[in-house]
Design an enzyme around this catalytic site. Sequence first.
Site, mmCIF file in Angstrom:
data_model
loop_
_atom_site.group_PDB
_atom_site.id
_atom_site.type_symbol
_atom_site.label_atom_id
_atom_site.label_comp_id
_atom_site.label_asym_id
_atom_site.label_seq_id
_atom_site.Cartn_x
_atom_site.Cartn_y
_atom_site.Cartn_z
ATOM 1 C CE LYS A 178 -2.003 3.147 2.551
ATOM 2 N NZ LYS A 178 -1.987 4.358 1.360
ATOM 3 C CD GLU A 388 9.915 13.042 11.416
ATOM 4 O OE1 GLU A 388 10.883 12.589 10.968
ATOM 5 O OE2 GLU A 388 8.809 12.750 11.393
#
Length: 499
Positions: A178, A388
């Site tokens: 996927k 992040e």
Amino acid sequence: MLRGQLFIDGAWCAAHAGALMDVIDPASEQVFAQVASAQARDVDAAVRAARRAFDTGPWPRLSGCERARVLRAMAVALREQLEALARLEVRDNGKPLPEARWDVGDAAGCFEYYAGLAEQEDKRGAEHLDLPDGRFSSRVTRQPVGVVGAIIPWNYPLLMAAWKLAPALAAGCTVVLKPSELTPMSALELVRIGHAAGLPPGVLNLVTGLGATAGQALSEHKSVDKLAFTGSLATGSKVMQAAARDIKRVSLELGGKSPLIVFADTEIEQALEWIMFGIFWNQGQVCSATSRVLIERPLYAKLLERLAQEVARIPIGSGMKEGVLLGPLVSQSQLDKVRAAITRAVQEGASLVSGGSERPPGCGDKGYFVAPTIIADMRLDSWIWAEEVFGPVLCVAAFDSEEEALRLANDSRFGLAAAVMSRDLERCDRVAAALQAGVVWINCSQPTFCEAPWGGFKQSGIGRELGRWGFENYLEIKQITRYDSRAPWAWYIQAGQRD
Ligand code: TXE
């Protein structure tokens, strides 16, 4: 307009409900493709095909050498189609063309490398154990783990697919892949290449679709034996929770806020090169990006000044344009996230050395562009220092001692990568040993090799990709123990009591 379907059991097909997703070129903001949007029912069909191919098909039963032939053919096809694939990757992801070419070459190298490991596995055969009890002999064999659900992100669409498919296929697993809904195009081509190279039906299945539907359905499917995921910490946690229900094997490669420590004896030009490569490559959308740079105080002011000069010279524009080294971010939502991070840092008292949240000049009015940005003077407990950003945003701070540098570097919930620069190699080795990260670079940042293990400490993930460690992710270990003695076991039935 390009079109993409699902690939299930060796055939292309529409999603059951006929749903489609738009794919956007991040440089022009134009829809350039539409692909099928798989629902749980489509994922189920793909997993069933992979299950059948694993349980009764030829692929897991071939020798490593036979599987290696197919993987090598895939590598050849990737190299033959390098330019077209690289251009497709640029349209999908936005990265500069030279980077995309590099990715396609690396993906081919990854298939070649794991073809080699599959061949070695044949030679390796079973491992015989020396047991202290001479009545028994024991051997250890390895066999493919089963059906793998591979869920990959958008920052290296083709390369991340290769990092998962190559070892999984080499080991004899079957796969449902996927890709990210933002960048599904190169996965379609990779599947086409795999099919043409001779992968039997059901061995490699592709479900394009949204994370919350197709990704979640794949994570939860009972017939999946192992999940291999790269992406955000939040989604990784969901994948792990879904895996926990059936005790699926799981490997996770998540985010980071990786430090790069620069000691004052480092040659300044060398420091500039690697600092910039460490954060601006792929627009900073790199899980291992060295987004926190710690500079020893005597070098701090000079290096920061030079950095600001060099960064202002980075050519920004469409990844297709000759000479561009910084393309657009992948999507509007990633752009919004990065801009918000810069704004928040400044609001919380940090200073902007370069770049900022404004649209960079000279980029026209379309495309998800953000200037390469350097932030200094932030509090070391602030959001921007800890989290992040996944964009071209570098945080810079000074330190006064090796001990302080290590403390600041390790003060993170992440631990994917870290780097240290100094002419004193003994010091580099000492610091490398103390850094809490799965990947440590000395006098460089970011180079990655198929042969070397890749993965994080702490909340940056579980397990290792690449190298022989990455291969072992896709193998189950089995002991086969035999009773060789002619003497009775004599536990319940003693000698003399027998008929
Ligand atoms: O990631 P997600 P997103 C980080 C980076 C970025 C942030 C968000 O900080 O800004 O993540 O990006 C699939 N069950 N990284 O939202 O959601 C999804 O479809 C199963 C770091 O794109 O993690 C895609 O295929 N799967 C990272 C994949 O997960 C689900 C690279 C990754 O998407 C799912 C990318 C679900 N419930 C982003 N929800 C790295 N470590 O390199 C989504 N997905």
